[in-house]
Design an enzyme around this catalytic site. Structure first.
Site, PDB file in Angstrom:
ATOM      1  N   ASP A   1     -39.960  22.772 -21.122  1.00  0.00           N
ATOM      2  CA  ASP A   1     -39.947  23.693 -22.532  1.00  0.00           C
ATOM      3  C   ASP A   1     -39.474  22.668 -23.411  1.00  0.00           C
ATOM      4  O   ASP A   1     -38.480  21.694 -22.966  1.00  0.00           O
ATOM      5  CB  ASP A   1     -39.018  24.804 -22.154  1.00  0.00           C
ATOM      6  CG  ASP A   1     -39.453  25.589 -21.108  1.00  0.00           C
ATOM      7  OD1 ASP A   1     -40.780  25.979 -20.938  1.00  0.00           O
ATOM      8  OD2 ASP A   1     -38.664  26.557 -20.459  1.00  0.00           O
TER       9      ASP A   1
HETATM   10  N1  URA Z   1     -38.610  25.848 -15.510  1.00  0.00           N
HETATM   11  C1  URA Z   1     -38.249  26.452 -16.967  1.00  0.00           C
HETATM   12  O1  URA Z   1     -37.818  27.525 -17.121  1.00  0.00           O
HETATM   13  N2  URA Z   1     -38.404  25.332 -17.861  1.00  0.00           N
HETATM   14  C2  URA Z   1     -38.694  24.229 -17.711  1.00  0.00           C
HETATM   15  O2  URA Z   1     -38.754  23.497 -18.873  1.00  0.00           O
HETATM   16  C3  URA Z   1     -38.984  23.868 -16.459  1.00  0.00           C
HETATM   17  C4  URA Z   1     -38.988  24.769 -15.438  1.00  0.00           C
END
Ligand code: URA
Length: 331
Positions: free
Chosen positions: A112
């Site tokens: 993310d």
């Molecule tokens: N899980 C998440 O919630 N976000 C990420 O960026 C990676 C794994």
């Protein structure tokens, strides 16, 4: 084309992807858009197979470049960068962090934009596809800061699997790292890669995540690579990735899903080879990226290396013969 043999019939999208021009998905879009010709004829059929050693494939009227050697890059993605190569909203992307990488490399999986840590980028399409495929169950470990302190029963429930809107999660491993009054740090290892998975899992047990750093991806560890910096994988690391996929292709799980022919094909594409022979240095080189960011979390007390918990602090310069980044403690 890389290592093709006369008479070999390969899917058109794969031929385009292995030339380094585009990812497999983008190559499929190019074919569907009528931008690809084989021996002078437009081909829109995705299943079309060609012999790269004999057939003339052009995209937008231009012959494909010969295949690039495989290149593998580890990046410590800072917060605020999207993990794709372009962003319709114009936000900074991981591409902005790889100024010296002239080969077109593609991100393996996602983080993310408010997440941090280890991202692998490569032009080795087959390996990348396998590493994100649920069949291969590649472990990913995240260091996370969550609201409150988890009860043992909540940790057990994360480890067994929690109910999310897209189904129950697979088994996870959870380790307590450090407690504070208002929040705590945990390390969680999962083998899936669903969107926002870790955040949703912790939300499901009532402890929202406020910081998420990926510290391991399969056999790769972020260690002291500072936020915003990247380095090429060592020979040993690249081979470990290939071995991981090959061993799982040959494992019982793979057995149930693959024909013997497919297994042989994947295994042969993942042949171990020294990185030097591909024109990439043995010693991992660290480059400082344009926009290193700083974090403000506690460090040594987490029981992890400084760069993982506080990656941007005192970013050092790469030394010519070492992957180590010298860390200066700020006052
Ligand atoms: N899980 C998440 O919630 N976000 C990420 O960026 C990676 C794994």
């Amino acid at each position: 084309m890389r290592g093709t043999i006369f008479g070999m019939q390969i899917r058109l999208q794969k031929v385009i992807a292995s030339s380094g021009l585009a990812s497999r998905r983008k190559a499929e879009a190019m074919i569907a858009q009528g931008r690809v010709t084989v021996n002078g004829k437009v081909v829109r059929e995705l299943g079309t197979r060609v012999d790269p050693a004999r057939d003339h494939v052009k995209v937008d009227g231009r012959h494909l470049e010969p295949g690039q050697p495989h290149v593998y890059v580890m990046l410590n993605k800072p917060k605020g960068f999207v993990s794709s190569l372009s962003d319709p909203e114009g936000r900074p992307t991981v591409k902005n962090l790889l100024p010296g990488v002239s080969v077109r490399v593609f991100p393996v999986g996602r983080l993310d934009s408010d997440s941090e840590g280890l991202m692998l980028l490569t032009n080795h399409g087959d390996l990348a596809q396998a590493l994100v495929h649920p069949r291969y169950q590649v472990p990913k470990t995240y260091l996370i800061k969550v609201k409150g302190v988890l009860a043992d029963e909540e940790i057990k429930s994360l480890e067994r699997g929690v109910e999310l809107e897209d189904g129950v999660t697979g088994p996870a491993r959870v380790k307590k790292v450090r407690k504070a009054e208002q929040n705590s740090w945990l390390e969680i290892t999962i083998h899936e890669g669903r969107k926002h998975q870790v955040k949703r899992m912790l939300e499901a047990v009532g402890h929202p995540v406020s910081k998420l750093i990926r510290v391991r991806f399969g056999p790769l560890a972020l260690r002291d690579l500072a936020a915003g910096e990247y380095r090429y994988l060592t020979d040993r690391e690249a081979n470990a990735l290939r071995d991981l996929v090959r061993s799982r292709t040959n494992s019982e799980t793979g057995e149930q899903h693959r024909s013997a022919r497919n297994k042989a094909r994947v295994s042969s594409r993942l042949t171990r080879r020294p990185v030097e022979s591909l024109g990439v240095e043995r010693e991992p080189r660290v480059r400082q990226a344009h926009h290193p960011t700083r974090l403000s979390s506690p460090v040594e007390s987490l029981g992890v290396e400084r760069s993982q918990a506080e990656p941007g602090r005192g970013i050092g310069r790469a030394t010519p013969h070492s992957s180590r980044v010298s860390m200066r403690r700020s006052a």
